[in-house]
Design an enzyme around this catalytic site. Structure first.
Site, PDB file in Angstrom:
ATOM      1  N   ASN A   9       0.870  -1.184   0.000  1.00 47.40           N
ATOM      2  CA  ASN A   9       0.000   0.000   0.000  1.00 47.40           C
ATOM      3  C   ASN A   9       0.904   1.231   0.000  1.00 47.40           C
ATOM      4  O   ASN A   9       1.479   1.585   1.022  1.00 47.40           O
ATOM      5  CB  ASN A   9      -0.891  -0.041   1.257  1.00 47.40           C
ATOM      6  CG  ASN A   9      -1.701   1.232   1.438  1.00 47.40           C
ATOM      7  OD1 ASN A   9      -1.813   2.045   0.513  1.00 47.40           O
ATOM      8  ND2 ASN A   9      -2.278   1.397   2.620  1.00 47.40           N
ATOM      9  N   GLU A  97      -6.872   4.518   7.967  1.00 48.27           N
ATOM     10  CA  GLU A  97      -6.701   5.953   7.672  1.00 48.27           C
ATOM     11  C   GLU A  97      -7.970   6.510   7.038  1.00 48.27           C
ATOM     12  O   GLU A  97      -8.357   7.656   7.309  1.00 48.27           O
ATOM     13  CB  GLU A  97      -5.472   6.152   6.769  1.00 48.27           C
ATOM     14  CG  GLU A  97      -4.185   5.933   7.560  1.00 48.27           C
ATOM     15  CD  GLU A  97      -2.980   5.493   6.725  1.00 48.27           C
ATOM     16  OE1 GLU A  97      -3.031   5.575   5.488  1.00 48.27           O
ATOM     17  OE2 GLU A  97      -1.999   5.037   7.346  1.00 48.27           O
TER      18      GLU A  97
HETATM   19  C1  PEP Z   1      -0.774   0.064   6.130  1.00 49.89           C
HETATM   20  O1  PEP Z   1      -0.987   1.257   6.126  1.00 49.89           O
HETATM   21  O2  PEP Z   1      -1.571  -0.707   5.576  1.00 49.89           O
HETATM   22  C2  PEP Z   1       0.417  -0.411   6.837  1.00 49.89           C
HETATM   23  C3  PEP Z   1       0.443  -1.634   7.250  1.00 49.89           C
HETATM   24  O3  PEP Z   1       1.429   0.523   7.031  1.00 49.89           O
HETATM   25  P1  PEP Z   1       2.871   0.235   7.692  1.00 49.89           P
HETATM   26  O4  PEP Z   1       3.393  -1.057   7.100  1.00 49.89           O
HETATM   27  O5  PEP Z   1       3.695   1.397   7.322  1.00 49.89           O
HETATM   28  O6  PEP Z   1       2.639   0.097   9.157  1.00 49.89           O
END
Ligand code: PEP
Length: 253
Positions: A9, A97
């Site tokens: 992502n 988010e």
């Molecule tokens: C995400 O936003 O889906 C995620 C897992 O971010 P991070 O790996 O940066 O914690």
């Protein structure tokens, strides 16, 4: 056995040129067949470019959001058909988010899941508790409610196409990862909820990814847990070598 799925992502990062170079980096490092479903989810503006880079490879394309209507007066939104036009196969829905900053409730996520399926996209549905909810002993209730509401009125056949991502909010982008045991406990709980909503066949078929500061140094032990079938990767997906190392950790051969 469930096929592992690793998705990156990229969030609101990467211009078109940067996205092209990141996708090319992943493609070069993944020249050999991995037996893992590998998905890149760039921002909308870079979908076409990344689509061209990964065309004909084992890497699939995903979007980070979609609207719940198929067309119409929805300024600023993107429909499932528009994503399919760009050869998107997957779409991330209900990321924390979006839930926290854009008011996406599980009811909205549910409408998006239905629209995505109708538009021939495979939803990656995110659920997960905040730190306050964990500290208050509410993990089970919060996660079960999100799963039930986000997946309301989805048939068993449709459910088998959906991927669930368990992403504890306190572990996203914080560098703080759930321990393999903490993650496994919630993954098993989600599978139990699916068993209650459907049956054991569906519960065993659905893939559940872990997300939250997954990186090369912790991926293998998380992915070794019996109910963790892959990862949704944020920060570490912005570096091709880190992302590909996580894919390597997911290989089941
Ligand atoms: C995400 O936003 O889906 C995620 C897992 O971010 P991070 O790996 O940066 O914690």
């Amino acid at each position: 056995m469930r096929k592992a799925i690793i998705a990156g992502n990229w969030k609101m990062n990467k211009t078109i040129a940067e996205a092209q170079s990141l996708a090319e980096g992943v493609k070069i490092d993944l020249a050999e067949e991995t037996g893992v479903d590998v998905v890149l989810c760039p921002p909308f503006t870079a979908l076409k470019t990344v689509s061209d880079v990964v065309s004909g490879t084992q890497i699939k394309l995903g979007a980070q959001n979609v609207h719940f209507e198929q067309s119409g007066a929805y300024t600023g939104e993107v429909s499932p058909a528009m994503l399919r036009d760009l050869y998107c196969h997957y779409v991330i829905l209900g990321h924390s988010e979006r839930r926290a900053m854009f008011g996406e409730s599980s009811a909205i996520v549910n409408r998006k899941v239905k629209a995505a399926l109708a538009g021939n996209l495979l939803p990656i549905v995110c659920v997960g508790e905040t730190l306050e909810e964990r500290d208050a002993g509410q993990v089970e209730t919060v996660v079960e409610t999100q799963v039930r509401e986000s997946l309301a009125d989805i048939s068993a056949e449709e459910m088998k196409k959906i991927i669930i991502a368990y992403e504890p909010v306190w572990a996203i982008g914080t560098g703080r990862t759930a321990s393999p045991e903490q993650a496994q406990e919630v993954h098993a709980l989600i599978r139990d909820v699916l068993r209650k909503m459907y049956d054991d066949g569906v519960a065993q078929a659905v893939r559940i990814q872990y997300g939250g500061s997954m990186k090369p140094s912790n991926a293998a032990e998380l992915l070794a847990q019996p109910d963790i079938d892959g990862g949704l990767i944020g920060g570490a997906a912005l570096d091709p070598h880190s992302f590909v190392q996580i894919v390597a950790a997911a290989r089941q051969d």
